[in-house]
Scaffold this active site. Structure first.
Site, short mmCIF file in Angstrom:
data_model
loop_
_atom_site.label_atom_id
_atom_site.label_comp_id
_atom_site.label_asym_id
_atom_site.label_seq_id
_atom_site.Cartn_x
_atom_site.Cartn_y
_atom_site.Cartn_z
N LYS A 94 1.74 96.23 -53.11
CA LYS A 94 1.32 94.82 -53.08
C LYS A 94 2.52 93.91 -53.37
O LYS A 94 3.61 94.39 -53.74
CB LYS A 94 0.22 94.64 -54.13
CG LYS A 94 -1.09 95.37 -53.79
CD LYS A 94 -2.11 95.12 -54.89
CE LYS A 94 -3.48 95.66 -54.56
NZ LYS A 94 -4.46 95.38 -55.65
N GLU A 110 -9.24 100.72 -43.01
CA GLU A 110 -8.02 100.03 -43.43
C GLU A 110 -6.84 100.38 -42.52
O GLU A 110 -6.04 99.51 -42.18
CB GLU A 110 -7.73 100.36 -44.90
CG GLU A 110 -8.81 99.75 -45.81
CD GLU A 110 -8.72 100.17 -47.28
OE1 GLU A 110 -7.80 100.93 -47.65
OE2 GLU A 110 -9.59 99.72 -48.06
N ASN A 117 -1.53 94.28 -59.67
CA ASN A 117 -1.49 95.66 -60.17
C ASN A 117 -0.74 96.61 -59.22
O ASN A 117 -1.04 97.79 -59.12
CB ASN A 117 -2.90 96.16 -60.47
CG ASN A 117 -3.80 96.05 -59.26
OD1 ASN A 117 -3.34 95.83 -58.14
ND2 ASN A 117 -5.09 96.24 -59.47
N HIS A 122 -2.32 99.22 -53.77
CA HIS A 122 -3.69 99.43 -53.29
C HIS A 122 -3.77 100.83 -52.69
O HIS A 122 -2.82 101.26 -52.04
CB HIS A 122 -4.04 98.41 -52.20
CG HIS A 122 -5.28 98.78 -51.44
ND1 HIS A 122 -6.55 98.45 -51.88
CD2 HIS A 122 -5.45 99.49 -50.29
CE1 HIS A 122 -7.44 98.94 -51.02
NE2 HIS A 122 -6.80 99.58 -50.06
N TYR A 155 -10.35 92.85 -47.80
CA TYR A 155 -11.08 92.79 -49.07
C TYR A 155 -12.51 92.30 -48.90
O TYR A 155 -13.07 91.73 -49.84
CB TYR A 155 -10.32 91.91 -50.06
CG TYR A 155 -9.16 92.62 -50.73
CD1 TYR A 155 -9.33 93.83 -51.40
CD2 TYR A 155 -7.87 92.07 -50.72
CE1 TYR A 155 -8.28 94.48 -52.02
CE2 TYR A 155 -6.80 92.72 -51.35
CZ TYR A 155 -7.02 93.91 -52.00
OH TYR A 155 -5.98 94.56 -52.62
O1 CDP Z 1 -7.63 98.24 -56.31
P1 CDP Z 1 -8.84 98.99 -56.81
O2 CDP Z 1 -9.58 99.69 -55.67
O3 CDP Z 1 -8.50 99.90 -57.94
O4 CDP Z 1 -9.83 97.91 -57.43
P2 CDP Z 1 -11.03 97.07 -56.78
O5 CDP Z 1 -12.14 97.02 -57.78
O6 CDP Z 1 -11.37 97.56 -55.41
O7 CDP Z 1 -10.44 95.60 -56.67
C1 CDP Z 1 -9.52 95.29 -55.65
C2 CDP Z 1 -8.42 94.44 -56.23
O8 CDP Z 1 -8.97 93.19 -56.64
C3 CDP Z 1 -7.77 95.00 -57.50
O9 CDP Z 1 -6.80 95.97 -57.24
C4 CDP Z 1 -7.20 93.74 -58.11
O10 CDP Z 1 -5.99 93.37 -57.45
C5 CDP Z 1 -8.28 92.70 -57.77
N1 CDP Z 1 -9.25 92.48 -58.87
C6 CDP Z 1 -9.09 91.36 -59.67
O11 CDP Z 1 -8.20 90.55 -59.44
N2 CDP Z 1 -9.99 91.13 -60.71
C7 CDP Z 1 -10.99 91.99 -60.96
N3 CDP Z 1 -11.82 91.76 -61.97
C8 CDP Z 1 -11.13 93.15 -60.17
C9 CDP Z 1 -10.25 93.36 -59.12
MG MG Z 2 -10.84 99.08 -54.14
#
Ligand code: CDP
Ligand code: MG
Length: 134
Positions: free
Chosen positions: A9, A126, A112, A115, A49
């Site tokens: 990212k 994707e 973070n 992805h 997303y």
């Molecule tokens: O990336 P991952 O699949 O682990 O997490 P996700 O639950 O699918 O969320 C996608 C992305 O959204 C995360 O990697 C974060 O960058 C963002 N996110 C956020 O900004 N705040 C949250 N409470 C949850 C996710």
């Molecule tokens: Mg995810």
């Protein structure tokens, strides 16, 4: 063998962690297939997303992921999706274990570093979004 979609990212690119992230996946035995640096458009970000479109963090997430270039990649390996998710670690920095990419380098939930597709179904969607036209 399974394919997985992985993306460094914007914060990962800016912090020069792309090489470190590739190294960790390679050392685990996964195979890098395709890779390209691109600046994600708002349209692509919203499609990528789409599952989060109703969430309160959605607009912040779109602004972040479109803020500067990313490195999009496809990887292959046995159980690649589950394995890479394990190497990446939890999105909550308090739950990301030391030794994982996020556990070692990320300290907040939105920015973070990386992805990774969470299933073979997500991987297919994707990879089509990011590499379908290539
Ligand atoms: O990336 P991952 O699949 O682990 O997490 P996700 O639950 O699918 O969320 C996608 C992305 O959204 C995360 O990697 C974060 O960058 C963002 N996110 C956020 O900004 N705040 C949250 N409470 C949850 C996710
Ligand atoms: Mg995810």
């Amino acid at each position: 063998m399974e394919r997985a979609f992985v993306m460094v990212k914007p914060d990962g690119m800016q912090r020069k962690l792309a090489g470190e992230i590739i190294l960790r996946l390679e050392r685990k035995g996964l195979n890098l297939q395709m890779a390209k640096v691109l600046h994600i458009s708002p349209d692509l970000a919203q499609k990528h997303y789409v599952e989060h479109r109703e969430k309160p963090f959605f607009s912040e997430l779109i602004a972040y992921i479109t803020s500067s270039p990313v490195l999009a990649m496809t990887w292959s390996g046995e159980d690649a999706n589950a394995l890479i998710r394990q190497l990446v670690g939890h999105r909550n920095p308090l739950q990301a274990m030391p030794g994982t990419i996020r556990g070692d380098y990320a300290h907040e939930t939105t920015e973070n570093l990386v992805h990774a597709s969470d299933s073979a179904t997500a991987e297919e969607r994707e990879i089509q979004l990011f590499f379908g036209g290539d």
